[in-house]
Design a protein around this motif. Structure first.
Motif, PDB file in Angstrom:
ATOM      1  N   ASN A 184      36.586  73.993  11.596  1.00 12.46           N
ATOM      2  CA  ASN A 184      35.624  75.079  11.761  1.00 12.46           C
ATOM      3  C   ASN A 184      34.215  74.494  11.684  1.00 12.46           C
ATOM      4  N   LEU A 185      33.591  74.266  12.827  1.00 12.94           N
ATOM      5  CA  LEU A 185      32.264  73.662  12.856  1.00 12.94           C
ATOM      6  C   LEU A 185      31.171  74.627  12.397  1.00 12.94           C
ATOM      7  N   LEU A 186      31.501  75.900  12.232  1.00 16.00           N
ATOM      8  CA  LEU A 186      30.532  76.810  11.645  1.00 16.00           C
ATOM      9  C   LEU A 186      30.271  76.463  10.184  1.00 16.00           C
ATOM     10  N   LYS A 187      31.166  75.675   9.617  1.00 16.14           N
ATOM     11  CA  LYS A 187      30.991  75.205   8.242  1.00 16.14           C
ATOM     12  C   LYS A 187      30.617  73.731   8.237  1.00 16.14           C
ATOM     13  N   MET A 188      29.735  73.358   9.145  1.00 19.30           N
ATOM     14  CA  MET A 188      29.311  71.966   9.286  1.00 19.30           C
ATOM     15  C   MET A 188      28.715  71.414   7.997  1.00 19.30           C
ATOM     16  N   SER A 189      27.992  72.232   7.249  1.00 18.44           N
ATOM     17  CA  SER A 189      27.372  71.744   6.021  1.00 18.44           C
ATOM     18  C   SER A 189      28.421  71.259   5.031  1.00 18.44           C
ATOM     19  N   LYS A 190      29.555  71.964   4.950  1.00 15.50           N
ATOM     20  CA  LYS A 190      30.626  71.534   4.053  1.00 15.50           C
ATOM     21  C   LYS A 190      31.288  70.261   4.567  1.00 15.50           C
ATOM     22  N   ILE A 191      31.416  70.154   5.890  1.00 15.71           N
ATOM     23  CA  ILE A 191      32.005  68.948   6.478  1.00 15.71           C
ATOM     24  C   ILE A 191      31.145  67.739   6.147  1.00 15.71           C
ATOM     25  N   LEU A 192      29.830  67.879   6.268  1.00 15.07           N
ATOM     26  CA  LEU A 192      28.924  66.777   5.962  1.00 15.07           C
ATOM     27  C   LEU A 192      29.026  66.376   4.501  1.00 15.07           C
ATOM     28  N   ASN A 193      29.150  67.375   3.631  1.00 19.22           N
ATOM     29  CA  ASN A 193      29.246  67.082   2.213  1.00 19.22           C
ATOM     30  C   ASN A 193      30.541  66.348   1.892  1.00 19.22           C
ATOM     31  N   LEU A 194      31.637  66.760   2.538  1.00 17.82           N
ATOM     32  CA  LEU A 194      32.917  66.086   2.332  1.00 17.82           C
ATOM     33  C   LEU A 194      32.867  64.652   2.850  1.00 17.82           C
ATOM     34  N   CYS A 195      32.217  64.470   4.005  1.00 19.99           N
ATOM     35  CA  CYS A 195      32.120  63.125   4.575  1.00 19.99           C
ATOM     36  C   CYS A 195      31.324  62.197   3.668  1.00 19.99           C
TER      37      CYS A 195
END
Length: 430
Positions: A184-195
């Motif tokens: 879900n790229l609408l949650k990009m901020s969480k993806i960046l934090n996980l990365c």
């Protein structure tokens, strides 16, 4: 159904175990209170008088019965649901057929609305096609409209497994024209934090492979299409421009978004009450409104409640329409700020001074650079001028004057900007 049994059932937790009267075996059910109140499950429970079996909740026949017997379901919804996999129908009944706008991202269910969406953006979109992304395609209704309109290839980013049978069918119908990824790229901020915190090699580069790197001033590096009702996504785009990460890592993307009136007004509608996000939005982005879409073409539906916006008592109703908006970071942004670093400083400057609109400009600036009040008075500021009196362009000009002063390089502002940057390390450019 016995009233006592019903009252106990309605307060069960999300996951509960019930014992059937026949087999005395424990059967696990997933009940949601809002579904019991707003969907056909309430009717189904009343009909079965205390005995509940797994087939009554999961088989295709009863899934159809729930839909047909529930007069709360509009015809547009029923017409679509009767043609889709029964497991997906149950998923919708459980997770989308509620009156809560915060429960899930909108899912398009109307082909007519999908065609209208594409008709609004088609001419502009086809002018510059390089890497088209659709956010949360769901049933693929908008996807098919885009393919029919001439978009040669679409990268689909969908999180929920329940939609994958529909998307794979679409892939077979249009071979070599879609690519599906589970996120879900609408949650990009969480993806960046996980990365940034994970030791795994899987990161944003893998999720957005085949994107051609382009200079910021060049044409768009990708075109992103989707619907969101979350203001946090627009705030994230602002942060992404400031730190040049996320969607902004490969160059300058263009977004074609369906947004509710409340979000659009928050960032664009004229208001005496200036906010940090409003200033950043106007300075960083160009936007264009193409038109509106019928909100009933998306689930979940909303109650017909009107929200009063503080902007001159402007009334908005998110249950009626969605606005289709083109959102594009300014191509000359770094020229306007004389470099990327000043964009970050501007963001920190705005956050630091506009959190309290009644803060007076000259006294606040004097604390950073003593003696600068004379320079500001020459720029027509008075001792009574407040930051809340400034519009976005005036705030930009004040900042550019500020960074042009020789004292700026030795000011405490630069030290605080460095400290705040560390707080946002997940967004910081490597």
């Amino acid at each position: 159904m016995n009233k006592m049994v019903y009252n106990k059932l309605i307060v069960l937790p999300t996951i509960c175990k019930l014992r059937t009267s026949e087999s005395h075996n424990c059967i696990t059910f997933f009940f949601m209170k809002k579904c019991l109140l707003h969907s056909g499950y309430m009717q189904l429970l009343h009909q079965n008088c205390g005995t509940i079996t797994t087939t009554e909740v999961t088989d295709e026949t009863n899934s159809s019965k729930i839909i047909k017997n529930n007069n709360q379901i509009p015809s547009i919804f029923y017409k679509h649901l009767k043609n889709v996999n029964w497991k997906i129908r149950n998923k919708i009944l459980q997770n989308y057929l509620t009156l809560s706008k915060n429960m899930a991202d909108p899912c398009l269910i109307s082909s007519k609305v999908g065609n209208n969406f594409v008709a609004l953006i088609k001419d502009d979109l086809l002018e510059n096609l390089c890497h088209v992304i659709e956010l949360n395609p769901g049933f693929g209704i908008l996807t098919e409209s885009l393919l029919k309109a001439g978009v040669p290839f679409i990268n689909l980013y969908e999180k929920y497994n329940e939609f994958y049978p529909e998307l794979h069918n679409l892939s077979e119908k249009y071979p070599n024209r879609v690519n599906i990824k589970r996120v879900n790229l609408l949650k990009m901020s969480k993806i960046l934090n996980l990365c940034s915190t994970s030791e795994s090699d899987t990161g944003l580069g893998e999720l957005m492979d085949n994107v051609i790197q382009r200079n910021w001033e060049d044409k768009s590096c990708m075109q992103i299409i989707g619907t969101t009702t979350k203001v946090m996504f627009i705030r994230h785009l602002i942060i992404s421009v400031v730190f040049q990460t996320g969607f902004m890592m490969y160059g300058r993307p263009i977004f074609y978004l369906a947004l509710p009136p409340s979000i659009l007004n928050k960032f664009t509608y004229p208001s005496k009450q200036i906010t940090t996000n409003r200033i950043m939005f106007h300075i960083l982005f160009d936007y264009k409104i193409f038109g509106t879409l019928d909100r009933k073409g998306f689930i979940p539906w909303l109650k017909n409640t009107k929200a009063k916006n503080n902007n001159r008592n402007h009334i908005v109703d998110d249950s009626k329409v969605l606005y289709v908006v083109k959102l594009e970071p300014k191509s000359n942004l770094f020229t306007l700020f004389n470099g990327k670093e000043n964009v970050l400083y501007f963001w920190h400057f705005i956050r630091h001074h506009f959190y309290k609109p009644s803060l007076r400009v000259i006294p606040a600036m004097e604390k950073i650079i003593p003696g600068c009040g004379i320079k500001l008075i020459k720029k027509n500021y008075t001792i009574f001028t407040e930051f809340g009196d400034l519009d976005p362009n005036q705030a930009y000009r004040l900042f550019m004057d500020f960074v042009s002063w020789p004292e700026f390089k030795e000011s405490t502002f630069l030290h605080s900007a460095s400290d705040i940057k560390k707080t946002y390390d997940p967004y910081a450019e490597e």
